[in-house]
Every structure is written in structure tokens, then in C-alpha cells.
Scaffold this motif. Structure first.
Motif, PDB file in Angstrom:
ATOM      1  N   PRO A   7       0.774  -1.237   0.000  1.00  0.00           N
ATOM      2  CA  PRO A   7       0.000   0.000   0.000  1.00  0.00           C
ATOM      3  C   PRO A   7       0.813   1.300   0.000  1.00  0.00           C
ATOM      4  O   PRO A   7       0.221   2.370   0.202  1.00  0.00           O
ATOM      5  N   ARG A   8       2.137   1.249  -0.205  1.00  0.00           N
ATOM      6  CA  ARG A   8       2.870   2.498  -0.382  1.00  0.00           C
ATOM      7  C   ARG A   8       2.305   3.219  -1.598  1.00  0.00           C
ATOM      8  O   ARG A   8       2.026   2.583  -2.630  1.00  0.00           O
ATOM      9  N   ARG A   9       2.139   4.528  -1.503  1.00  0.00           N
ATOM     10  CA  ARG A   9       1.451   5.289  -2.539  1.00  0.00           C
ATOM     11  C   ARG A   9       2.443   5.933  -3.498  1.00  0.00           C
ATOM     12  O   ARG A   9       2.980   7.002  -3.230  1.00  0.00           O
ATOM     13  N   CYS A  10       2.686   5.256  -4.603  1.00  0.00           N
ATOM     14  CA  CYS A  10       3.510   5.842  -5.660  1.00  0.00           C
ATOM     15  C   CYS A  10       3.376   4.984  -6.903  1.00  0.00           C
ATOM     16  O   CYS A  10       2.896   3.844  -6.846  1.00  0.00           O
ATOM     17  N   GLY A  11       3.807   5.526  -8.024  1.00  0.00           N
ATOM     18  CA  GLY A  11       3.689   4.812  -9.279  1.00  0.00           C
ATOM     19  C   GLY A  11       4.508   3.534  -9.325  1.00  0.00           C
ATOM     20  O   GLY A  11       4.093   2.533  -9.930  1.00  0.00           O
ATOM     21  N   HIS A  43       1.497  14.114  -3.394  1.00  0.00           N
ATOM     22  CA  HIS A  43       2.668  13.243  -3.229  1.00  0.00           C
ATOM     23  C   HIS A  43       3.138  13.270  -1.776  1.00  0.00           C
ATOM     24  O   HIS A  43       3.271  14.343  -1.178  1.00  0.00           O
ATOM     25  N   PRO A  44       3.386  12.095  -1.171  1.00  0.00           N
ATOM     26  CA  PRO A  44       3.769  12.056   0.246  1.00  0.00           C
ATOM     27  C   PRO A  44       4.986  12.918   0.574  1.00  0.00           C
ATOM     28  O   PRO A  44       5.028  13.534   1.647  1.00  0.00           O
ATOM     29  N   GLY A  62      -3.269  10.781 -10.600  1.00  0.00           N
ATOM     30  CA  GLY A  62      -1.891  10.523 -10.183  1.00  0.00           C
ATOM     31  C   GLY A  62      -1.557  11.361  -8.963  1.00  0.00           C
ATOM     32  O   GLY A  62      -2.304  12.261  -8.573  1.00  0.00           O
ATOM     33  N   LEU A  63      -0.414  11.047  -8.357  1.00  0.00           N
ATOM     34  CA  LEU A  63       0.008  11.815  -7.186  1.00  0.00           C
ATOM     35  C   LEU A  63       0.240  13.267  -7.580  1.00  0.00           C
ATOM     36  O   LEU A  63       0.916  13.557  -8.565  1.00  0.00           O
ATOM     37  N   LEU A  64      -0.306  14.163  -6.802  1.00  0.00           N
ATOM     38  CA  LEU A  64      -0.273  15.590  -7.121  1.00  0.00           C
ATOM     39  C   LEU A  64       1.088  16.181  -6.772  1.00  0.00           C
ATOM     40  O   LEU A  64       1.576  16.042  -5.648  1.00  0.00           O
TER      41      LEU A  64
END
Length: 763
Positions: A20-24, A236-237, A202-204
Motif C-alpha cells: 500500500p505504499r502510494r507511488c507509481g 505526493h507524500p 496521479g500523485l499531485l
């Protein structure tokens, strides 16, 4: 998967981020893992990179966690993989997810692995920093194969990073298997019925160009007042850690100032796959307004394209390739006017939009994750096959103290057998000199090159032999025609008034070497004088190899006679000719000087490398290195062995080389060229290529047949498809001895050396 299936399947360990890490990268690694597992042909696990200070509830597919700043974790991961019976490691590389300077800690893991590594490069930088270049060069060296997702990646790897073409595979970003659907049902499900939807997801982060799209909305609304722009994705984190949600808030404020806040919807969430597919399904136009062309791949673009969406994008690298030929629309970077016009055109022209959708959908079927998994498995299996040829364990600076290669002693017995008081006889029947064919200046010039090379080592050719080769060259000179004769019959009659252009150039090369390194001062002066006398004749030559041979002679001559205007003028002239030839013939897939390959091929790039290095010409040096990398790539068999361009290739136009007949001349040229590249760059990878080519003489070839007799120093004339050529002529023995002398000279080198010290190894 049953136990039997698991035993038969390829065991793959994927190293990268994981949901579940949030990135492409996490999404890609997870999707690739699922595709491989679903194929039934792979037993795959993930080794997940965990960023500093974070914890994740990883799924069972994650077998091991690596904390990015823990070097101990990298070492432990290598031990886990080596003990685990894995067949291949699939590294997902992106700058920023590994610890150390430029992510260099990952190399501590890779260098310890006992199985091959296939690295997927999610970013390939055209202008890396020094640290990024060093790390990526090391990763490339430790990888059996490299995967990129766009042809631009292949181009950059070949031109910027010197990677052989056959080490690179292009596998497009995978996409889900999803039906071609009308947007209306998904719009109703998500609450956007009766709206025309433009989507970005996508991540902002600031490089995504969302501002440009917001600025384009007023113009779009003039044509489609019902339009809404949906921005789907969490910030984006890393950006949240640095500045909270200030960036998102600034975008919302921008929409308010333009009066379009009711037509711009922000969904601040990282959605699961099913929800994401619903959002893509509902949009009428998908937009990627990225601000920088250096985007090698975009998962968001691939997914939207694969679901058959009409796409408007800026021309970053991935988009330029994917959306070509009417599969989408490209607009300039940062141009809100052009972006708005393009989107408005599509939203008001339903037939055009539908046609674009259908083109995108039909052309993307090969990208489905199931097909992507099959292509990765093909690459994995190729890496496994080549892994039987282990990289040498370099224990000295030259990279030659490998158990895989023991250099024979220099033995001159057969060379003496092939000579008489005239010079070197051309041919042999088995090991017996064949007097019927007499002599040629080509082979005697090569013999003088051997004498010069041996003079730099522990075993020298006798004064009598060296003088004999020099005398043959002197006798070959025809002052009336200003050319060297080439062929002489056994009864000492010249068979021509002038020889070929190539034989003239090769003789100049030998004279240039002798003018700098012959142990006799008198013979050095003789060689220099004849060199300058015969040099101007080359101006009228049209043979690229004659130009290259002459440049190879000019290199030592100019070093020994600096400032000679005649020599320098010819060096400029001939190098410029080779550069022009390469510029005219070279394409993305054909980095060569001519439309076909012939003999002594590696001498062409060697000439540019030596000339560019000596003169400080980066353009000439890089051109030589680029063409040599290409040549080395096509001269490597699928099993990783050196496979010289076969003589059956001669006359073929822009086709892969044929395997036979293979001749020692090509191995010798490749060895010399690779060592020239090593001296110019100091990159030890070139010494490995030279070692691979020399191993061809010793039996590491397509037939596993040694070509040399280490006791006599004889060398067979080549390899046929089914056997070795048992004749051992003059060209073959001097080719082998020249290579052996160069390799033994390299093996004597020790310690780290600067470029001037490396060049000094020639003197």
C-alpha cells in the motif's frame, strides 16, 4: 499453483516499492507481480523498499522489507535471495527510492547476488549528475539485461550510457484488460451524469502541469459549458511532508480566481484499482499536461490509453511515442491556449473523438498485463541462459585476473616457420607454408605491428625478423606511383604496380607505430621518413578502412613527432571524413559508417577513439565509442560469447551479421578497439569485452573449438559452420600474436591509473 508447478516455474524476486505504499513504482511492481503470478509460469515475490520513518501493512506477496537507509538490510536481502533458490531478480529502478548518494546503496545488494539481474529503468536521464551517472553505470554493469518502456530509453542507454543494443529490451508499460465501454454508466456511478468529463489522475505535484489545465478551462467552457475537470489523486507524500497541502490549496485558489471553481473537482484520495478504472471509464478526454519532456514513462497515460480514451498531452518522451500517428493529440509544454483548443475540439467533435478512442484501444492490446508478463518472462529466461557465463571477478586494475581466462605464453615458433629471408608467407596448408601464393605487404605490415607490440613486453622479436619485415615494406614502396605494391610471387616478382588502398593504409599504420616504438633509432627514422613520403597519397583514397588504418598510424606518429603540419592536416582530414560517413549512414538501429559490414570492422571506431582521445575532440571520441558499442553488441551471441562478423555477411545491406565464416582478424580488431576505449575512458567494462573477444581464440566460440596451439603459437584461419579451418596462415598467426601481446600488456597493468597513465601503456 501446485508444488510441481512451483518447481517448474521461474522463481522471480521483484525489488521495488509495493502497495500500500502510494507511488507509481509501487503500483507497477504490484501489477507486474500479479501478472507474473497469474501467468502460471512464474513463482514471484516482492522485496519492498520502505521509505524513512514509514511503516506499511504489506500483503503476503512481500517476502522481505528493505529500509532504504539501512545498508544492513541490503546485505541481508542479498543473502536471502542467494539462499532462496531464485532464478532471476527483477529490479525496479527509480531515483529516490534507494538509500545512499543517488540511490547507490542498492548496488551493495546487486553486487552480492549469484543470479542474474534484469533491471527495469523507470527513468533514464539524458543529463545525469556525476553521482547519478556513477550509480547507474554500476547498476548497468551488474545487470544481465535492461528493460525500458519507450524507444527513447533505448536510444539514451545506447548513446549516453554506452549500453550494447542487445542488452536492452523495450517492454511497454502494462495495462489492465478492460472492455471498450461508453462513459455514461461510470459517470452515473460516480455522480457525473450529464457532465462532460476531463480527467487527470496521479500523485499531485508541481511537475504535473495542473495549473496549465486550470488556466485552459475558461476557453473550454466557452465550447462546452457542461465540462468539468476532475483531478484525482492524493498529494505526493514527499510534498506533504515538506509543505503540507499548500500546493493543492494554491490550485484551488487559482480556480477560484478564474471563476471556474465549479468546474474543477479535486478528489484527494489514493484509489484502489477498481475505483481508478471506473474514473478512467467515465472520462471523455484524459489529459497529461506535464511540464518536462524527460518523462520516460507514465503509468497514468498507459492506463488511460489502454482503456481507449481520447488523450491530450504535452510531448514528453512517453507521450510522443504512444500518441503518434493520430492515437492522441500533443500540445506544447505550458501552453494553456493550445491545451484548451485541443480539448475543446475533441469535446465538440464526437466522431473524431470516437475514432481516436478506437485507434488507442486497438493499438494497446499488446500492452495488457498478461502479454507484458510473457515478455518479461522471455527476458528473464534469456538472462538465465546467459548467466552461465559469469562476470569475471576482477582482482586487478586491468580486470584480467579472472579464473575464466588464462593467457597463454607467447610462442613464436609458427611465426618463424611462416617466414623466410624475404618476409612472411601469406598462406599455409595446415601448418606448412604454401609458397604458391607468395607474400603480401598487408601481412608483413601486420608482422611489423607485432614486432612493435612485442617490444613493449617481456618477449621481443629478433632484430633479424623485425628488419626483414621492414625491408619488405621498403621494397614494396613504388616511388614512381607513390603507392605501395601489395602482392609478390614466391619468385620475388611484384604482381602489380600499386596495391589496394587498404594495404597502403595498413602499411602506413605499421610505419607510424615503428616510428614511435621500434627499439632501433635508425629504423625509427626510416619509418618516419617513409611514412611522411607515403602519407599524401591517402588524400585521394575512398576506402574508409584505408582512412582508419592511416589514422591509427598517425596516432603514434604524431605523439612521437608533435607539431608536424603535414601529419596534423591529414589527421584532421581523415577524421572528418569518418565523422561525415557515420553521420550520413547512422540511424537509431544502425550506428555504423556504411550500409554494410565487412572485414576489420572495429578499426573504424578505434581510429576515431584514438584520434578523438589524443586531440581532445569529444565529438570524435563519442562517435567512436558509440559505434564500437553497437558493433560489440551485434558481435555477441545469445549465449554471451564473442561472435565476429562472418565473411558471409560481406555485401549484405543493413542486416544483422551472419555467423560464418569467422576469422581471427575480426577478434584482433575488436580487442584493440576495446582496449583503445579503455585507455580513453578508464572504464573497465571495455577490458571485459576485450577478454571476451580474446577467449574466442581459446575456444569460447560458437563451436567450442580452440583456434590456437599455445605450444607453437599457430592459429587456425577461422571457423566454418561445422568445423575449424585447419590451415594456419600468416594473417592468422600475426592476428593472434598481436592480440596476445596486447592482452598480456594489459594484464601487467595494476593499480588505479589516470588517463595519461593509461595512454602511456601504449608507449
Amino acid at each position: 499453483m501446485t508444488m510441481a508447478d512451483r518447481n517448474a516455474a521461474t522463481r522471480v524476486a521483484l525489488i521495488g516499492n509495493s502497495l500500500p505504499r502510494r507511488c507509481g513504482i509501487a503500483t507497477f511492481t504490484t501489477d507486474l507481480h500479479q501478472a507474473l503470478a497469474s501467468s502460471g509460469a512464474a513463482d514471484a515475490v516482492i522485496l519492498a523498499m520502505t521509505d524513512c520513518g514509514r511503516t506499511y501493512d504489506y500483503p503476503p506477496a512481500v517476502a522481505l522489507e528493505i529500509h532504504e537507509n539501512s545498508l544492513e538490510d541490503y546485505v541481508a536481502a542479498a543473502d536471502y535471495l542467494n539462499r532462496g533458490g531464485f532464478d532471476v531478480v527483477s529490479l525496479q529502478h527509480e531515483f529516490g527510492i534507494f538509500g545512499g548518494e543517488a540511490g547507490g546503496d542498492i548496488t551493495a545488494l546487486l553486487a552480492r547476488l549469484e543470479m542474474p539481474v534484469v533491471t527495469t529503468l523507470h527513468t533514464v536521464l539524458a543529463e545525469p549528475t556525476g553521482a547519478q551517472r556513477r550509480v547507474l553505470d554500476r547498476i548497468i554493469d551488474l545487470s544481465a539485461r535492461l528493460v525500458v518502456m519507450a524507444e527513447k530509453g533505448r536510444e539514451l542507454l545506447r548513446t549516453v550510457y554506452r549500453v550494447p543494443a542487445d542488452k536492452i529490451d523495450v517492454i511497454p508499460h502494462g495495462i489492465p484488460d478492460f472492455d471498450f465501454v461508453d462513459p455514461a454508466p461510470a459517470k452515473a456511478k460516480l455522480g457525473f451524469s450529464d457532465r462532460t468529463v476531463i480527467l487527470t489522475f496521479g500523485l499531485l505535484s508541481p511537475n504535473k502541469g495542473i495549473e496549465v489545465m486550470i488556466d485552459a478551462m475558461p476557453a473550454i467552457l466557452e465550447s462546452r459549458p457542461d465540462a468539468v475537470y476532475v483531478v484525482l489523486g492524493a498529494t505526493h507524500p514527499n510534498l506533504v511532508r515538506e509543505q503540507g497541502e499548500r500546493y493543492r490549496e494554491s490550485l484551488m485558489q487559482r480556480a477560484r480566481e478564474l471563476g471556474v471553481e465549479d468546474h474543477v473537482v479535486f478528489r484527494d484520495q489514493f484509489v484502489d484499482r477498481d475505483t481508478l478504472l471506473d474514473f478512467i471509464a467515465m472520462c471523455d478526454v484524459y489529459v497529461t499536461p506535464y511540464l518536462n519532456e524527460a518523462q520516460m514513462t507514465s503509468g497514468t497515460l498507459a492506463y488511460s490509453f489502454g482503456l481507449g480514451k481520447a488523450v491530450v498531452s504535452t510531448p514528453y518522451w512517453h507521450a510522443s511515442e504512444l500518441l503518434a500517428d493520430g492515437r492522441g493529440m500533443l500540445v506544447p509544454f505550458g501552453d494553456s491556449g493550445a491545451t484548451g483548443d485541443a480539448i475543446a475540439q475533441l469535446l465538440t467533435d464526437h466522431p473524431r473523438r470516437e475514432a481516436m478512442r478506437k485507434r488507442a484501444y486497438s493499438s494497446s492490446r499488446s500492452m495488457m498485463w498478461g502479454n507484458t508478463a510473457k515478455r518479461y518472462l522471455t527476458v528473464f529466461n534469456a538472462a538465465r541462459r546467459s548467466n552461465s557465463l559469469k562476470r569475471p571477478s576482477f582482482t586487478d586494475a586491468a580486470g584480467l585476473s579472472s579464473a575464466n581466462l588464462t593467457l597463454p605464453p607467447i610462442r613464436l615458433g609458427h611465426l618463424h616457420t611462416m617466414c623466410d629471408d624475404i618476409g612472411l608467407i601469406q598462406h599455409a596448408v595446415h601448418s606448412v607454408p604454401d609458397r604458391h601464393h607468395g607474400y603480401c605487404v598487408d601481412d608483413n605490415a601486420r608482422a611489423l605491428l607485432v614486432a612493435c607490440a612485442l617490444n613493449r613486453g617481456e618477449e621481443r622479436l629478433s632484430e633479424t625478423m623485425t628488419a626483414r619485415f621492414a625491408a619488405f615494406i621498403q621494397h614494396a614502396w613504388n616511388p614512381d606511383t607513390r603507392h605501395f605494391r601489395n602482392f609478390m610471387s614466391y619468385d620475388r616478382r611484384w604482381l602489380e604496380d600499386r596495391g589496394s588502398e587498404d594495404s597502403h593504409g595498413r602499411t602506413l599504420w605499421a610505419l607510424g607505430e615503428a616510428s614511435a616504438s621500434d627499439p632501433s633509432p635508425s629504423r625509427r627514422r626510416w619509418a618516419a621518413s617513409l611514412f611522411i613520403a607515403a602519407l599524401p597519397t591517402v588524400e585521394c583514397f575512398g576506402s574508409p578502412r584505408a582512412w582508419a588504418f592511416t589514422l591509427l598510424g598517425l596516432d603514434p606518429y604524431c605523439a612521437a613527432h608533435p607539431g608536424d603540419p603535414i601529419a596534423e592536416r591529414h589527421r584532421t582530414l581523415l577524421a572528418d571524413r569518418l565523422m561525415a560517413l557515420l553521420a550520413e549512414a547512422e540511424t537509431g538501429e544502425w550506428a555504423w559508417f556504411e550500409d554494410g559490414l565487412a572485414y576489420d570492422n572495429a578499426r573504424l571506431p578505434q581510429a576515431l577513439i584514438a584520434t578523438g582521445d589524443a586531440r581532445g575532440s569529444a565529438a570524435q571520441l563519442q562517435a567512436g565509442l558509440r559505434s564500437l558499442r553497437w558493433l560489440v553488441g551485434i558481435q555477441t551471441s545469445p549465449q554471451g560469447r564473442f561472435r565476429p562478423v562472418g565473411s558471409a555477411t560481406f555485401g549484405e545491406k543493413r542486416r544483422p551479421p551472419l555467423a560464418f565464416d569467422q576469422q581471427p582478424l575480426e577478434a584482433t580488431a575488436t580487442i584493440s578497439a576495446c582496449l583503445a576505449a579503455w585507455r580513453a575512458e578508464g572504464d573497465r567494462a571495455w577490458t571485459l569485452e576485450a577478454q571476451r573477444a580474446f577467449a574466442w581464440f581459446l575456444g569460447e566460440n560458437d563451436l567450442s573449438i580452440p583456434l590456437v596451439d599455445p605450444e607453437t603459437g599457430s592459429c587456425r584461419d577461422g571457423l566454418h559452420p561445422d568445423r575449424a579451418n585447419e590451415n594456419r596462415g600468416g594473417e592468422s598467426v600475426v592476428s593472434y600474436l598481436l592480440s596476445l601481446a596486447e592482452m598480456r600488456q594489459l594484464a601487467r597493468a595494476s593499480g588505479e591509473r589516470t588517463k595519461p597513465e593509461l595512454r602511456a601503456l601504449r608507449a
